[in-house]
Design a protein around this motif. Sequence first.
Motif, short mmCIF file in Angstrom:
data_model
loop_
_atom_site.label_atom_id
_atom_site.label_comp_id
_atom_site.label_asym_id
_atom_site.label_seq_id
_atom_site.Cartn_x
_atom_site.Cartn_y
_atom_site.Cartn_z
N LEU A 85 -49.48 -4.56 -24.61
CA LEU A 85 -50.70 -5.30 -24.25
C LEU A 85 -50.54 -6.03 -22.93
CD1 LEU A 85 -51.85 -6.73 -27.69
CD2 LEU A 85 -53.15 -5.24 -26.20
N GLY A 86 -49.71 -5.49 -22.07
CA GLY A 86 -49.53 -6.10 -20.76
C GLY A 86 -48.22 -6.84 -20.60
N LYS A 87 -47.53 -7.11 -21.71
CA LYS A 87 -46.24 -7.77 -21.65
C LYS A 87 -45.09 -6.79 -21.83
CE LYS A 87 -47.68 -12.35 -23.29
NZ LYS A 87 -47.40 -13.44 -24.26
N GLY A 88 -45.42 -5.51 -21.87
CA GLY A 88 -44.41 -4.50 -22.13
C GLY A 88 -44.19 -4.35 -23.62
N ILE A 89 -43.48 -3.31 -24.00
CA ILE A 89 -43.31 -3.03 -25.43
C ILE A 89 -42.33 -4.01 -26.09
CG2 ILE A 89 -43.86 -0.61 -25.10
CD1 ILE A 89 -40.94 0.08 -25.38
N PHE A 90 -41.65 -4.81 -25.27
CA PHE A 90 -40.74 -5.82 -25.81
C PHE A 90 -41.31 -7.23 -25.68
CE2 PHE A 90 -38.01 -2.28 -24.26
CZ PHE A 90 -37.70 -1.76 -25.51
N TRP A 91 -42.59 -7.34 -25.38
CA TRP A 91 -43.32 -8.61 -25.42
C TRP A 91 -42.69 -9.69 -24.55
CZ3 TRP A 91 -48.02 -8.51 -27.71
CH2 TRP A 91 -48.29 -7.37 -28.49
N GLY A 92 -42.34 -9.29 -23.32
CA GLY A 92 -41.79 -10.24 -22.37
C GLY A 92 -40.30 -10.46 -22.49
#
Length: 300
Positions: A85-92
């Motif tokens: 969702l814009g943070k990459g698949i590792f969520w930042g």
Amino acid sequence: MKNRRKFLQVSAALGIGALLPLQFCSPKKESGNSNEESKFSSSSGNLGPFGIQLWSVKEDMMKDPKATIEALASYGYKYIESCNLGKGIFWGMKNTEFKDLMDSLNIEIIASHTNTFENLEQQAREAGEIGMKYLINPYVGPQKSMDDFKRLADEFNKQGEICKQNGLKFAYHNHGYTFDELDGEIPQKYLIENTDADLVNYELDLYWVYTAGEDPINWIEKYPNRFPLGHVKDRLKEADESQLDASTLIGEGSIDYAKIINTAKNKGMEYFMVEQEKFDGLTPMEAAEKNANYMRNLTI
């Protein structure tokens, strides 16, 4: 589709992935401590481990990914399927940091939905480094002609090769449009039969197959071992056949998951990922907890 009305009427006793372009994919409980885990340590079902697509709880993930995943682990989820969702698949987080979080909770990130048309080499490398098994293309959208789907089949083979080089596999997640006849062909059938089984897998969104008027079991039996992953999402019993956005709590809808999952496990489906998008007064995390309870107690 010509079968749709008949199938929905006949099989009413018998899922929708993210309706967004390719870059997509306040928890009640904030920790996965042993007391919370013991609450979910027993079950009456025989499904085994199951997971969740993080799109289902995307608002919570955007606010606090660590606390959200801790809560999901406490509900009994053992697998995570991420999304972008814009943070990459590792969520930042760094890939190794995300893996450490998974390990600390005794859960595993199996796969992620992501835009496989951009930076695939880097994404595959980072996913492979932490032992992920799949990168999944979640949406290509309806195409104008079968020639477009034929080009996609070639592209999927190429993307599958890149994933293979990095120690994981490529998969495509269906929506309803691939089951609609186009130029005299069924795109989903063409994609499966014209991609290399060693390079290209498919995640069968069982809700979408059913909503398209098809019998999921027919597809699972026709193409064994091509669907290693499945999305488990139920459909409102009262939903009109034209209503696409009609997901509900698993077990409260019209899809016979005990029967479908029994067949799927016997035909090569290994990972069952919960997904829900409409919540009927519940918060996404409340729905995730209830869905986990259904999956833990499912007898197939």
